[in-house]
Design an enzyme around this catalytic site. Structure first.
Site, PDB file in Angstrom:
ATOM      1  N   HIS A 138      50.259  48.226  34.049  1.00 22.30           N
ATOM      2  CA  HIS A 138      51.481  48.966  33.765  1.00 22.30           C
ATOM      3  C   HIS A 138      51.802  49.034  32.272  1.00 22.30           C
ATOM      4  CE1 HIS A 138      52.628  44.964  35.732  1.00 22.30           C
ATOM      5  NE2 HIS A 138      52.586  44.718  34.448  1.00 22.30           N
TER       6      HIS A 138
ATOM      7  N   ASN B 125      42.218  41.219  32.471  1.00 24.15           N
ATOM      8  CA  ASN B 125      43.571  41.611  32.857  1.00 24.15           C
ATOM      9  C   ASN B 125      44.358  41.975  31.601  1.00 24.15           C
ATOM     10  OD1 ASN B 125      45.705  41.432  35.267  1.00 24.15           O
ATOM     11  ND2 ASN B 125      46.672  40.704  33.397  1.00 24.15           N
TER      12      ASN B 125
END
EC number: 2.7.7.23
Length: 450
Positions: A353, A367
């Site tokens: 996001h 990540n």
């Protein structure tokens, strides 16, 4: 699908296109991301024409510049005065003066005619009856604006008549003239020289060669096409209508091939979009040019994708933007409000996001925390960011390129990284936190005294 006999194509593109109300030439307006003329050229490509001649006129510089970009060898000639379609075709004679085969006449603003239809039109010239002209005919839903073709039971033409000149009996006929036709070169040029302009417009009309051939006792025939194949574009409303038609057909093809469109009418494809099996596409998704989506991908709503290669079992969106050069490997995740450009996201990596990734490689299993920005542009040059496998980038990090983050490295949240980070290292690039006891209480008290 190469045509069996030598043939050349003449594409008429000399019209002014004034009804488009545009500075862009009509045939360069896009349908599903490709200029109208590009569709016609693409339909010819698998048939391998000996010559392709585009007749230009008004705005020819734009058309000629576009033709320099296409793969198919094309010659352009100019119709200096707009004197009708027969006159336009006659301008191609200089480019085809030594050609002895068949000629098919197409229109730059009739983009969806299929290769198999062009092939059938050309092959009809070589049936046993050896017709002089083969005309592509169709049956529109509303035939009022089209000229009629009167044929016998064997599809041999007896008469062609404009709607305004047709009798009530002829108007009841639904077989109409598309304007596309095929004819042998040695028949075309003499017939064109006999076309007259004694009509209300003072123009030389190509369909007149059919009646001239019939007047000499020669034969002309029809070849049927679907109405959508010969739909033309004269204004923006017709372009939008044709876009809608093509999109609906593409959506049906995608679903027949094994993908699920939750709300098909809200998904928009480009001419070259490739969608695999077991793909799920939610409502309101747009595909620009050069997108490939492999099997098992899920694309959530409000995603905008162009120039991207998406591998198996990837999840995209919602509200994701993939720009040209985005390569998303197997099982990667691109989440909401994420933008990817000229970057490779390797297997299993997650960019969930609020992130911009540009000119970067994200290693497998890494990540990327929310709010991460790859700072790839210094106002003059673009630089790359390399992130190794299984790295962890904390939220709200700025990675100032050129920079390399090693495999397994951790970037503390809120860091601005300007130097390389070794493998398996922790990088913290932020001011040390300082707590001032009771400062906030004293601050409020001071403010209240004022």
């Amino acid at each position: 699908m190469t045509a069996h006999k030598p043939f050349s194509a003449v594409i008429l593109a000399a019209g002014k296109g004034t009804r488009m109300r545009s500075d862009t030439h009509k045939i360069l307006h896009a349908l599903a991301g490709r200029p109208l003329l590009g569709w016609v050229l693409d339909s010819l490509a698998p048939l391998s024409p000996d010559h392709t001649v585009v007749v230009t006129g008004s705005g020819r510089e734009q058309v000629e510049n576009y033709l320099k970009q296409v793969d198919l060898p094309v010659t352009s000639v100019t119709q200096e005065e707009q004197l009708g379609t027969a006159h336009a075709v006659a301008q191609a004679k200089s480019a085809l003066k030594d050609f002895k085969g068949d000629i098919v006449v197409l229109y730059g603003d009739v983009p969806l005619v299929q290769p198999k239809t062009i092939k059938a039109l050309l092959e009809r010239l070589h049936h046993e009856d050896k017709p002089t002209v083969a005309v592509l005919a169709f049956r529109p839903d509303d035939p009022r604006q089209y000229g009629r073709i009167v044929t016998d039971k064997t599809a041999h033409i007896q008469k062609m008549v404009e709607y305004k000149d047709a009798s009530e009996e002829e108007r009841a006929i639904t077989l109409c003239n598309s304007g596309l036709l095929a004819i042998r070169a040695h028949d075309l040029w003499p017939l064109l020289s006999r076309v007259q302009n004694n009509n209300a417009s003072g123009e030389y009309y190509l369909p007149d060669i059919v009646m001239l051939a019939l007047s000499e006792g020669r034969q002309a025939v029809t070849v049927d096409a679907e109405a959508w194949e010969v739909s033309g574009v004269n204004n923006r409303a017709e372009l939008a209508s044709l876009e809608s038609l093509w999109q609906n057909r593409k959506r049906q093809d995608v679903m027949k091939d094994g993908a699920s469109l939750i709300a098909p009418e809200t998904v928009w494809f480009s001419y070259d979009t490739e969608i695999g099996r077991d793909v799920i596409i939610e409502p309101q998704v747009y595909f620009g040019r050069n997108v490939k989506v492999a099997n098992g991908v899920t694309i959530h709503s409000f995603s905008h994708i162009e120039g991207a290669d998406i591998k198996e079992n990837v999840e995209i969106g919602p509200f994701a933007r993939l720009r040209p050069g985005a390569e998303i490997a197997e099982k990667a995740k691109i989440g909401n409000f994420v933008e990817i450009k000229k970057s490779k996201i390797e297997k299993g990596a997650k960019v969930n996001h609020l992130t911009y990734i540009g000119d970067a490689t994200i290693g497998a299993g890494s990540n990327i925390g929310g709010g991460t920005i790859t700072c790839n542009y210094d106002g003059f040059n673009k630089s790359r960011t390399e992130i190794g496998e299984k790295a962890f980038i904390g939220s709200n990090s700025a990675l100032v390129a050129p920079v390399r983050i090693g495999a397994g490295a951790i970037i503390a949240a809120g860091s601005t990284i300007t130097h390389n980070v070794p493998d398996d290292s922790l990088a913290i690039a932020r001011s040390e936190q300082e707590n001032k006891a009771l400062w906030a209480k004293k601050f409020r008290q001071r403010k209240k005294k004022k």
